[in-house]
Design a protein around this motif. Structure first.
Motif, PDB file in Angstrom:
ATOM      1  N   SER A  99       0.383   9.009  -1.300  1.00 27.46           N
ATOM      2  CA  SER A  99       0.589  10.599  -0.569  1.00 27.46           C
ATOM      3  C   SER A  99      -0.051  11.564  -1.625  1.00 27.46           C
ATOM      4  CB  SER A  99       1.906  10.899  -0.311  1.00 27.46           C
ATOM      5  OG  SER A  99       2.465   9.835   0.398  1.00 27.46           O
ATOM      6  N   ASP A 196      -7.871   5.768   3.977  1.00 24.17           N
ATOM      7  CA  ASP A 196      -6.601   5.195   3.452  1.00 24.17           C
ATOM      8  C   ASP A 196      -6.696   3.785   3.583  1.00 24.17           C
ATOM      9  OD1 ASP A 196      -4.056   3.989   3.024  1.00 24.17           O
ATOM     10  OD2 ASP A 196      -2.933   5.636   3.823  1.00 24.17           O
ATOM     11  N   HIS A 199      -3.729  -0.957   4.144  1.00 18.43           N
ATOM     12  CA  HIS A 199      -3.583  -2.083   4.659  1.00 18.43           C
ATOM     13  C   HIS A 199      -4.662  -3.013   4.548  1.00 18.43           C
ATOM     14  CE1 HIS A 199       0.725  -1.695   6.043  1.00 18.43           C
ATOM     15  NE2 HIS A 199       0.257  -0.292   6.289  1.00 18.43           N
ATOM     16  N   TYR A 221       1.208  -1.193  -4.079  1.00 19.82           N
ATOM     17  CA  TYR A 221       2.457  -2.437  -3.703  1.00 19.82           C
ATOM     18  C   TYR A 221       2.446  -3.279  -2.558  1.00 19.82           C
ATOM     19  CZ  TYR A 221       3.614   1.725  -1.014  1.00 19.82           C
ATOM     20  OH  TYR A 221       3.720   2.839  -0.353  1.00 19.82           O
ATOM     21  N   LYS A 222       1.160  -3.224  -1.747  1.00 17.62           N
ATOM     22  CA  LYS A 222       1.065  -3.961  -0.606  1.00 17.62           C
ATOM     23  C   LYS A 222       0.417  -5.423  -0.978  1.00 17.62           C
ATOM     24  CE  LYS A 222       1.111   0.109   2.412  1.00 17.62           C
ATOM     25  NZ  LYS A 222       2.565  -0.214   3.148  1.00 17.62           N
TER      26      LYS A 222
HETATM   27  C1  LIG Z   1      -1.377   3.573   5.848  1.00 17.63           C
HETATM   28  C2  LIG Z   1      -0.266   3.935   4.748  1.00 17.63           C
HETATM   29  N1  LIG Z   1      -0.645   5.075   4.005  1.00 17.63           N
HETATM   30  C3  LIG Z   1       0.358   5.516   3.101  1.00 17.63           C
HETATM   31  C4  LIG Z   1       1.598   4.785   2.881  1.00 17.63           C
HETATM   32  C5  LIG Z   1       2.640   5.320   1.778  1.00 17.63           C
HETATM   33  O1  LIG Z   1       2.223   6.217   0.906  1.00 17.63           O
HETATM   34  P1  LIG Z   1       3.218   6.256  -0.457  1.00 17.63           P
HETATM   35  O2  LIG Z   1       2.785   5.145  -1.245  1.00 17.63           O
HETATM   36  O3  LIG Z   1       2.881   7.767  -0.966  1.00 17.63           O
HETATM   37  O4  LIG Z   1       4.651   6.257   0.017  1.00 17.63           O
HETATM   38  C6  LIG Z   1       2.011   3.716   3.622  1.00 17.63           C
HETATM   39  C7  LIG Z   1       3.025   3.061   3.635  1.00 17.63           C
HETATM   40  O5  LIG Z   1       3.430   2.059   4.291  1.00 17.63           O
HETATM   41  C8  LIG Z   1       0.966   3.269   4.691  1.00 17.63           C
HETATM   42  O6  LIG Z   1       1.229   2.298   5.361  1.00 17.63           O
END
Ligand SMILES: Cc1ncc(COP(=O)(O)O)c(C=O)c1O
Length: 407
Positions: A99, A196, A199, A221-222
């Motif tokens: 974020s 972004d 995924h 972390y994914k």
């Molecule tokens: C597309 C996407 N963007 C951002 C995030 C999360 O962002 P952050 O790491 O700042 O919590 C996620 C979390 O599942 C996500 O799926």
């Protein structure tokens, strides 16, 4: 039924990536289909954390910033990501959360397109992406966030668009945007693109350089296996780096942090997008996470992702077709969603039987396939267990309806 267990096991035996499973520590008896949310623990991570905590921090204390290269960790770890996303090492950094990095690059992009007032996105973008853009629009009164349905993004780009901000793979059904065509439509109108890749990175064969991306961010972390709350990555295409300015200018992005100058003088290149002190323990875990990709061809990874999700879809549709509805398109990332009116309870029943996926409101069962460690035989078995739970209504017990905070 479309496949036997023997056939699924034969696919595992022929899998060119099968060796990578040993790079992870997965509990016995668990079928983990949530690597799209939190990657599994790499076998090397606990040792890497102990080394940094006990020997480096414990024995060498603050001298570790130089002695163990802590100060260069954001760029050094990012270099491991370069072949995974198809970018040059000096176009990437690990810093902050997804974020926060998104805010930094979005604000920098808007500032680099003066006179344009629109951030363009899609209605169904991941909430934090929309929230960050809304926050920026509140700070800059001339700016608005415009969202359109996913399929209308390219045609909505015009001369007032400063930046097109999209999530490459949709977090619910996994639908994929055509990155190259959005990039070229944006560039034709003089706009920038910000992707972004949360995924996508570590699951699909990306070519950020070749597909003309300007800016990107994504979770560590994914699929990158960096551990809970791992730092995010950011990508800034080389030609843009000197034109953009981080709104969170901090001393770590200064040309000479240890000159302690009161006025901010941005570092040359990608380093200017750093803000504060890097999280060394988290970066150590992330480095071990990225090492799980050593020697892996991303084309093989994407092919296996595709094959795993195809086997799962066929098996689930054959066993539970009347009870669930496929909510993922043919052009998708590495996870699959099925709709069920009691998705939450069904997922809790699955978890109780050792099959871990997750749920996205209002009614989606979501299953992620991490090609480094998921096996065809376990995918097959997960579909069998889901079929069983639905056929027996095992999910319809009070304990499975009690909602926890994280879904
Ligand atoms: C597309 C996407 N963007 C951002 C995030 C999360 O962002 P952050 O790491 O700042 O919590 C996620 C979390 O599942 C996500 O799926």
């Amino acid at each position: 039924m479309t496949m036997t267990l023997d056939q699924a096991q034969a696919l595992d035996a022929a899998d060119p990536l099968a060796f990578a499973r040993a790079r992870f520590r997965l509990p016995d008896g668990v079928i983990y289909l949530d690597g799209n949310s939190l990657g599994a623990l790499p076998a090397a991570t606990p040792g890497a954390l102990a080394e940094v905590a006990e020997r480096q921090w414990g024995d060498d204390l603050i001298t570790s910033w130089n002695r163990h290269g802590w100060i260069d960790a954001p760029g050094r770890v990012a270099a491991l990501l370069a072949p995974i996303v198809g970018a040059a090492p000096d176009e990437l950094l690990f810093a902050d959360s997804t974020s926060v990095t998104l805010f930094k690059l979005l604000a920098a992009a808007v500032q680099a397109r003066p006179g344009r007032s629109v951030i363009l996105s899609e209605d169904g973008n991941f909430p934090t992406d929309l929230h960050v853009a809304q926050g920026l629009a509140r700070l800059v009164p001339s700016l608005t966030l415009k969202t359109v349905p996913a399929g209308n993004v390219a045609s909505a780009i015009d001369g007032d668009t400063a930046v097109v901000m999209l999530t490459h793979v949709d977090y619910r059904g996994g639908a994929v945007h055509d990155m190259a065509s959005v990039n070229s439509a944006a560039h034709a109108a003089g706009a920038l693109t910000l992707w972004d890749l949360s995924h996508s990175a570590g699951a699909l064969a990306l070519d950020l350089a070749g597909s003309g991306c300007d800016l990107a961010v994504g979770c560590g972390y994914k699929y990158l296996n960096g551990g809970p709350g791992a730092p995010a990555f950011l990508f800034v295409a080389k030609p843009l780096q000197e034109q953009l300015h981080s709104p969170l200018s901090g001393w770590m992005g200064h040309a000479e942090p240890f000159a302690f100058e009161p006025a901010h003088r941005p570092a040359a290149g990608i380093a200017r997008f750093l803000t504060g002190t890097p999280p060394i323990l988290a970066l150590a875990a992330l480095e071990a996470g990225l090492a799980t990709f050593d020697g892996i061809a991303m084309a093989d990874l994407e092919a296996k992702s595709r094959a795993l999700s195809q086997v799962f879809i066929s098996e689930v549709e054959a066993r539970c077709g009347g009870e669930v509805r496929l909510a993922s398109p043919a052009a998708r990332g590495s996870h699959v969603a099925f709709a069920h009116p009691h998705a939450y309870a069904v997922m809790q029943a699955l978890i109780a039987r050792g099959v871990i996926g997750d749920v996205r409101a209002p009614d989606l069962l979501r299953f992620g396939f991490a090609p480094l460690y998921n096996r065809f035989a376990e995918i097959w078995r997960a579909a069998e267990i889901l079929g069983d739970i639905l056929a027996t209504r095992e999910w319809d017990q009070p304990r499975f309806h009690q909602r926890a905070k994280v879904t």
